[in-house]
Design an enzyme around this catalytic site. Sequence first.
Site, PDB file in Angstrom:
ATOM      1  NE  ARG A 234       2.951   0.141  -4.827  1.00 51.52           N
ATOM      2  CZ  ARG A 234       3.668  -0.705  -4.120  1.00 51.52           C
ATOM      3  NH1 ARG A 234       3.407  -0.871  -2.832  1.00 51.52           N
ATOM      4  NH2 ARG A 234       4.640  -1.391  -4.671  1.00 51.52           N
ATOM      5  CD  GLU A 263       4.103   5.646   0.889  1.00 53.26           C
ATOM      6  OE1 GLU A 263       5.088   4.941   0.620  1.00 53.26           O
ATOM      7  OE2 GLU A 263       3.111   5.216   1.487  1.00 53.26           O
ATOM      8  CG  HIS A 295       5.829   1.763   2.238  1.00 57.89           C
ATOM      9  ND1 HIS A 295       5.506   2.486   1.110  1.00 57.89           N
ATOM     10  CD2 HIS A 295       5.790   0.462   1.842  1.00 57.89           C
ATOM     11  CE1 HIS A 295       5.286   1.675   0.091  1.00 57.89           C
ATOM     12  NE2 HIS A 295       5.460   0.437   0.518  1.00 57.89           N
TER      13      HIS A 295
END
Length: 331
Positions: A234, A263, A295
């Site tokens: 994270r 993000e 990601h």
Amino acid sequence: MATKVFFYTLRPYDELGIAQRLAPQLDVEFGSTQEYPTLENAELAKGYDAVSVTPCDMSTPMVKRFHELGVKSICCRSIGYDHVDRETARELGMKVANVDYPPNGVANFAIMLMLMSLRKAGHILKRGEAQDYSLQGKIGRDISTCTVGVIGTGRIGRTVLQHLSGFGCRLLAYDLYPNDEVKKIAEYVPLETLLAESNVITLHTNATEENHHLIDTKAIESMKPGVTIINTARGKLIDSDALIAGLESSKIGAAGLDVLENENGLYYYNRMGDVIPNPELAALRSMPNVILTDHTAFYTHEDVESMVRGVLESAVAFEKGQPTRHDVTDL
């Protein structure tokens, strides 16, 4: 009666086909849109028992709006669920679920980022595109000579350690709840020891209020010079300003980042040609010793199917009043 699930941001090129195949098996009817949920398009979920979302804005107004429309549960297509206002959901009697998926995808991606960072693969590839095949500035380090510290030894962190055990490197681990299997291949140490002794530090823990900015200026100051930091967990675990300062001062030798602190609104969008108001991203992209991936550590066929299946299973369990391991309502 079939359970009804409405999917937001359902991708037509992978998730849709999986949902179409699995839904009949689990007695689920579903609708979908490729759009992110908003107060305006929440109306699409009217008449559905559950909504499924990827990380997005699920703050108080959104949760209340779905409740007004009769939605009874929010099923995240992600392990993380910190984007959902669970307190409001609980007050309204709504259930919240996350998903899990096989740990190999993220674990192996993290190891790939370690290897690429230590061997300066990103820099080498960029110079190769410019036809610069000289050796100067490309020398790297063998992971087998490194001490690797793994923060978080849940399913993914544990798999990272298991796979790294074949590389011959010294393995350190930190977790509030040590695992007996991990003890066979790694040494549990206090966080301060892990930060001080590791050449490579990789993060595999959920984002909570307690570990927000776990890697901050103080933590970086305690690390070895030239440390490599990997984050496939994270973005909120790392203070972006402290990370950039550490890279600029060479305290941090390299970073492999699949997630960023800010993000939202960036990853999973096509922003080609846009001026992106994200100075942290611009700074990190400018550094030859930083590898940024958007990601995608989770993004394998196996993991995507597991996430869609998890949503459908949780929605059915909630509707039938049955327990599910994915229930995070009261965590």
